[in-house]
Write a protein that holds these residues in place. Structure first.
Motif, PDB file in Angstrom:
ATOM      1  N   GLU A  44       1.029  -1.079  -0.001  1.00  0.00           N
ATOM      2  CA  GLU A  44      -0.457   0.090   0.144  1.00  0.00           C
ATOM      3  C   GLU A  44       0.909   1.029   0.262  1.00  0.00           C
ATOM      4  O   GLU A  44       1.867   1.286   0.029  1.00  0.00           O
ATOM      5  N   ILE A  45       0.702   3.060  -0.176  1.00  0.00           N
ATOM      6  CA  ILE A  45       1.315   3.561  -0.450  1.00  0.00           C
ATOM      7  C   ILE A  45       2.515   3.986   0.145  1.00  0.00           C
ATOM      8  O   ILE A  45       3.006   5.310   0.504  1.00  0.00           O
ATOM      9  N   GLY A  66      -6.826   4.948   4.215  1.00  0.00           N
ATOM     10  CA  GLY A  66      -6.564   5.793   4.372  1.00  0.00           C
ATOM     11  C   GLY A  66      -5.079   6.513   3.848  1.00  0.00           C
ATOM     12  O   GLY A  66      -4.624   6.987   4.537  1.00  0.00           O
ATOM     13  N   SER A  67      -4.245   6.662   3.163  1.00  0.00           N
ATOM     14  CA  SER A  67      -3.142   7.094   2.269  1.00  0.00           C
ATOM     15  C   SER A  67      -3.780   7.911   1.189  1.00  0.00           C
ATOM     16  O   SER A  67      -4.108   7.695   0.628  1.00  0.00           O
ATOM     17  N   LYS A  73      -4.630  14.001   4.044  1.00  0.00           N
ATOM     18  CA  LYS A  73      -5.290  14.026   3.041  1.00  0.00           C
ATOM     19  C   LYS A  73      -6.388  15.062   2.498  1.00  0.00           C
ATOM     20  O   LYS A  73      -7.077  14.887   1.712  1.00  0.00           O
ATOM     21  N   HIS A  74      -5.400  15.940   1.867  1.00  0.00           N
ATOM     22  CA  HIS A  74      -5.883  16.796   0.989  1.00  0.00           C
ATOM     23  C   HIS A  74      -5.392  17.180   0.020  1.00  0.00           C
ATOM     24  O   HIS A  74      -5.358  18.350  -0.604  1.00  0.00           O
ATOM     25  N   ALA A  75      -4.366  16.381  -0.420  1.00  0.00           N
ATOM     26  CA  ALA A  75      -3.490  16.591  -1.662  1.00  0.00           C
ATOM     27  C   ALA A  75      -3.865  16.260  -2.694  1.00  0.00           C
ATOM     28  O   ALA A  75      -5.457  16.498  -3.155  1.00  0.00           O
ATOM     29  N   ALA A  76      -3.457  17.389  -3.635  1.00  0.00           N
ATOM     30  CA  ALA A  76      -4.093  18.277  -4.749  1.00  0.00           C
ATOM     31  C   ALA A  76      -4.096  16.634  -6.251  1.00  0.00           C
ATOM     32  O   ALA A  76      -3.142  15.783  -5.799  1.00  0.00           O
TER      33      ALA A  76
END
Length: 101
Positions: A44-45, A66-67, A73-76
């Motif tokens: 997993e990442i 949840g990665s 968590k708000h990665a573009a």
């Protein structure tokens, strides 16, 4: 490979291409055991970096649980793309040059 009588038969609507079958068989025959294990491993990442994809010849990287890129968590979308591209580039720089999924 031997055909085992108790294995289910797969009936695909895709026509097998003998050239593709030959290429895949040749590719697998040329792989080391470690490369085969790497291709079958799906970290997993959050558990693997692009450098480790290169080092271990990983075949696919999953996203779940949840990665996010850089634990944000708000990665573009661009950050997701950059991470996917980094994994892909790392996989293409291995001896086998098999692209990561």
């Amino acid at each position: 490979m031997p055909t085992l009588s108790d294995w289910p038969k797969v009936r695909s609507s895709f026509v097998r291409n003998p050239v593709d079958e030959w290429r895949v068989a040749r590719m697998v025959a040329d792989m080391t055991l470690a490369e085969k294990v790497g291709q079958m491993t799906q970290p997993e990442i959050a558990a693997i970096t692009p450098d480790e994809v290169r080092q271990y010849g990983i075949g696919s990287v999953l996203n779940g649980g949840g990665s996010w890129p850089n634990a944000d968590k708000h990665a573009a979308p661009g950050e997701w793309l950059a991470l996917a591209d980094a994994y892909w580039s790392a996989s293409k720089s291995t001896r086998t040059k098999i692209p990561v999924i």
